[in-house]
Motif scaffolding. Structure first.
Motif, short mmCIF file in Angstrom:
data_model
loop_
_atom_site.label_atom_id
_atom_site.label_comp_id
_atom_site.label_asym_id
_atom_site.label_seq_id
_atom_site.Cartn_x
_atom_site.Cartn_y
_atom_site.Cartn_z
N ALA A 1 -6.45 -7.90 10.93
CA ALA A 1 -6.15 -8.04 9.49
C ALA A 1 -5.19 -9.20 9.25
CB ALA A 1 -5.64 -6.74 8.87
N LYS B 1 0.37 5.01 -1.84
CA LYS B 1 0.27 6.14 -0.90
C LYS B 1 1.40 7.13 -1.17
CE LYS B 1 -1.94 3.47 2.81
NZ LYS B 1 -1.84 2.95 4.19
N ALA C 1 -4.24 -10.26 5.59
CA ALA C 1 -3.57 -9.24 4.77
C ALA C 1 -2.13 -9.65 4.48
CB ALA C 1 -3.60 -7.90 5.51
N GLY C 2 -1.48 -8.85 3.62
CA GLY C 2 -0.08 -9.11 3.32
C GLY C 2 0.73 -9.20 4.59
N VAL C 3 0.69 -8.18 5.43
CA VAL C 3 1.48 -8.18 6.65
C VAL C 3 0.92 -9.18 7.67
CG1 VAL C 3 2.38 -6.80 8.55
CG2 VAL C 3 2.12 -5.76 6.29
N GLY C 4 -0.40 -9.14 7.86
CA GLY C 4 -1.03 -9.96 8.90
C GLY C 4 -0.82 -11.45 8.69
N ILE D 1 4.69 1.09 14.86
CA ILE D 1 5.79 0.37 14.20
C ILE D 1 6.01 0.90 12.78
CG2 ILE D 1 6.54 -1.90 13.33
CD1 ILE D 1 6.45 -1.76 16.39
N TRP D 2 7.27 1.13 12.45
CA TRP D 2 7.69 1.45 11.07
C TRP D 2 8.78 0.48 10.70
CZ3 TRP D 2 8.44 4.78 6.74
CH2 TRP D 2 7.31 5.55 6.43
N SER E 1 -4.75 -3.32 -4.87
CA SER E 1 -4.24 -3.07 -3.51
C SER E 1 -5.11 -2.05 -2.79
CB SER E 1 -2.79 -2.58 -3.59
OG SER E 1 -2.30 -2.22 -2.32
N SER F 1 -12.67 -11.18 7.13
CA SER F 1 -14.05 -11.42 6.76
C SER F 1 -14.27 -12.93 6.60
CB SER F 1 -14.40 -10.69 5.46
OG SER F 1 -13.60 -11.19 4.42
N PRO G 1 0.81 -1.22 0.00
CA PRO G 1 0.00 0.00 0.00
C PRO G 1 0.84 1.27 0.00
CG PRO G 1 -1.00 -1.63 1.45
CD PRO G 1 0.31 -2.21 1.01
N VAL G 2 2.04 1.20 0.60
CA VAL G 2 2.88 2.41 0.64
C VAL G 2 3.25 2.89 -0.76
CG1 VAL G 2 5.15 1.26 0.80
CG2 VAL G 2 4.80 3.48 1.90
N HIS H 1 -8.86 -5.45 0.09
CA HIS H 1 -9.42 -6.79 0.36
C HIS H 1 -8.70 -7.89 -0.40
CE1 HIS H 1 -12.54 -5.27 2.92
NE2 HIS H 1 -12.77 -4.32 2.03
N THR H 2 -7.41 -7.68 -0.71
CA THR H 2 -6.67 -8.79 -1.30
C THR H 2 -6.15 -9.70 -0.19
OG1 THR H 2 -4.70 -7.38 -1.31
CG2 THR H 2 -5.95 -7.53 -3.36
N VAL I 1 0.73 -0.72 13.04
CA VAL I 1 1.50 -0.14 11.93
C VAL I 1 0.74 1.00 11.28
CG1 VAL I 1 2.69 -2.32 11.44
CG2 VAL I 1 0.61 -1.73 10.16
N LEU J 1 9.17 -6.49 2.55
CA LEU J 1 8.60 -5.37 3.31
C LEU J 1 7.54 -5.85 4.29
CD1 LEU J 1 7.51 -1.92 1.85
CD2 LEU J 1 6.30 -3.01 3.73
N1 LIG Z 1 4.21 1.11 9.36
C1 LIG Z 1 4.77 0.27 8.50
O1 LIG Z 1 6.00 0.08 8.48
C2 LIG Z 1 3.89 -0.49 7.55
C3 LIG Z 1 4.44 -1.53 6.80
C4 LIG Z 1 3.60 -2.25 5.96
C5 LIG Z 1 2.26 -1.91 5.86
N2 LIG Z 1 1.78 -0.86 6.55
C6 LIG Z 1 0.36 -0.49 6.46
O2 LIG Z 1 -0.37 -1.59 6.98
C7 LIG Z 1 -1.62 -1.68 6.31
C8 LIG Z 1 -1.80 -3.11 5.80
O3 LIG Z 1 -0.85 -3.39 4.79
P1 LIG Z 1 -0.96 -4.77 3.99
O4 LIG Z 1 0.10 -4.77 2.96
O5 LIG Z 1 -1.03 -5.89 4.94
O6 LIG Z 1 -2.41 -4.53 3.30
P2 LIG Z 1 -3.30 -5.46 2.39
O7 LIG Z 1 -2.64 -6.79 2.19
O8 LIG Z 1 -3.68 -4.69 1.20
O9 LIG Z 1 -4.63 -5.66 3.29
C9 LIG Z 1 -5.74 -6.29 2.74
C10 LIG Z 1 -6.35 -7.19 3.80
O10 LIG Z 1 -6.88 -6.40 4.86
C11 LIG Z 1 -8.02 -7.06 5.39
N3 LIG Z 1 -8.89 -6.07 6.03
C12 LIG Z 1 -9.42 -4.96 5.48
N4 LIG Z 1 -10.14 -4.27 6.42
C13 LIG Z 1 -10.04 -5.00 7.56
C14 LIG Z 1 -10.52 -4.81 8.89
N5 LIG Z 1 -11.25 -3.73 9.24
N6 LIG Z 1 -10.22 -5.73 9.83
C15 LIG Z 1 -9.47 -6.82 9.52
N7 LIG Z 1 -8.97 -7.06 8.27
C16 LIG Z 1 -9.25 -6.14 7.32
C17 LIG Z 1 -8.66 -7.70 4.19
O11 LIG Z 1 -9.37 -8.84 4.64
P3 LIG Z 1 -10.87 -9.11 4.11
O12 LIG Z 1 -10.73 -9.26 2.61
O13 LIG Z 1 -11.22 -10.35 4.82
O14 LIG Z 1 -11.67 -7.89 4.45
C18 LIG Z 1 -7.47 -8.06 3.29
O15 LIG Z 1 -7.08 -9.42 3.48
C19 LIG Z 1 -1.61 -0.60 5.23
O16 LIG Z 1 -2.25 0.55 5.73
C20 LIG Z 1 -0.13 -0.33 5.04
O17 LIG Z 1 0.13 0.96 4.52
C21 LIG Z 1 2.56 -0.14 7.40
#
Ligand SMILES: NC(=O)c1ccc[n+]([C@@H]2O[C@H](COP(=O)([O-])OP(=O)(O)OC[C@H]3O[C@@H](n4cnc5c(N)ncnc54)[C@H](OP(=O)(O)O)[C@@H]3O)[C@@H](O)[C@H]2O)c1
Length: 304
Positions: free
Chosen positions: A152, A44, A155-158, A250-251, A291, A177, A40-41, A295-296, A237, A128
């Motif tokens: 989450a 963004k 998600a990618g990170v989760g 966390i960053w 992205s 979900s 997502p970054v 919901h990926t 994060v 990342l």
């Molecule tokens: N601070 C840092 O260093 C850092 C590093 C990496 C990422 N991030 C941030 O972390 C966030 C997540 O990144 P990502 O790459 O993991 O994103 P992502 O893979 O695009 O996240 C998509 C996932 O989020 C789930 N989701 C959406 N809304 C939700 C909710 N309310 N509760 C629970 N799950 C939910 C979706 O599940 P469903 O399809 O089941 O809804 C989907 O599987 C972004 O905002 C990103 O910018 C920050």
């Protein structure tokens, strides 16, 4: 070389074209990109979201993840050789030379060998997001006595956080979900649906509350505080506000040695990468749209 670029924050159109190949200076390796994860970054940053933190030199090549083959090295880089298969979280100090290109120069200190057990797309999606999960769990000091709630978890990170926490022996409850609940079970988490009533659903599974919470989506602070046991630890994060409530914001930071630890987990069979979709350089806009949907499941990857 071919690369994707954008020329401004104000009207950030993605263009595919020829740009100069990067030089490989001291301290760096030149990587021929085989795959580059989308985060997502990336979109963004393209919208100017990092402007308070980082200068941009346009045209900017987006992309901070890479897996590929070393084709050159700086004169002071004995630790990698041409032909090595590597991966890296390739963030730089300025926005300019990203990974959605045929080649990228990366500081050697940010590079790790690619695990044999991952294909190129999987390796490109790991650095990342994997290191963000790792850094969060390190900050929480997750161990086998923990009951961890992951917001989450699909998600990618989760998804990485679930697997890493399980490898450390923790019990993991993860939000997603309903259609992603079987997926969470496969990763080793007990699934709960997010949304209204989440705290009650978590308490149904963990009546004494959880010992730690890792938030990877934001907007979860009320639930986090409602389900944490006294003395519990929490990170986010996405919400800096957690710092006002005893949590840690966390960053993620590039670090080849830390990335190598994730590689070890992969080789032990404790960590894998689910690729949600693969896109060419011409399709980066479509990858960003996917992205942005939020919901990926797993990682989106660019293959040049
Ligand atoms: N601070 C840092 O260093 C850092 C590093 C990496 C990422 N991030 C941030 O972390 C966030 C997540 O990144 P990502 O790459 O993991 O994103 P992502 O893979 O695009 O996240 C998509 C996932 O989020 C789930 N989701 C959406 N809304 C939700 C909710 N309310 N509760 C629970 N799950 C939910 C979706 O599940 P469903 O399809 O089941 O809804 C989907 O599987 C972004 O905002 C990103 O910018 C920050």
């Amino acid at each position: 070389m071919r690369a994707v670029t954008y020329d401004s924050y104000a009207d950030p159109r993605l263009t595919v074209g020829e740009v100069p190949e990067p030089k490989v200076g001291p301290g760096s390796v030149l990587v021929e990109v085989r795959a580059a994860g989308v985060n997502p970054v990336d979109w963004k940053a393209m919208a100017g979201g990092l402007d308070p933190l980082m200068d941009a030199v346009f045209p900017v090549i987006p992309g901070w993840d890479v897996a590929g083959v070393v084709r050159g090295r700086g004169p002071d880089v004995p630790e990698f050789a041409p032909g090595d298969e590597v991966m890296a979280y390739a963030r730089k100090e300025i926005l300019r030379d990203g990974t959605f290109a045929q080649y990228v120069a990366v500081p050697a200190a940010h590079v790790a060998l690619k695990p044999v057990a991952l294909d190129w797309e999987q390796a490109g999606g790991l650095p990342l997001a994997g290191m963000t999960a790792q850094r969060s769990l390190d900050r929480l000091d997750i161990g086998h006595d923990d009951v961890l709630l992951v917001h989450a978890a699909s998600a990618g990170v989760g998804g990485f956080a679930v697997q890493i926490a399980r490898s450390r022996g923790a019990r993991v409850i993860g939000t997603a979900s309903e259609p992603n609940h079987d997926y969470l079970r496969e990763l080793g988490a007990e699934p709960v649906a997010y949304g209204d009533g989440l705290a009650d659903r978590v308490r149904d599974l963990a009546p004494d509350g959880v010992s730690a919470v890792a938030d990877f989506v934001g907007g979860q602070l009320a639930t986090t505080l409602a389900v944490l046991r006294p003395g519990g630890r929490h990170t986010s994060v996405a919400d800096r506000e957690v710092e006002e409530h005893g949590g840690h914001w966390i960053w993620v930071r590039p670090d080849g040695a830390k990335l190598a630890l994730l590689s070890d987990l992969v080789e032990q069979g404790a960590l894998t990468v689910d690729v949600a979709g693969t896109f060419s350089l011409d399709e980066v806009g479509a990858a960003f749209d996917a992205s942005r949907s939020g919901h990926t499941r797993g990682k989106l990857v660019i293959t040049p």
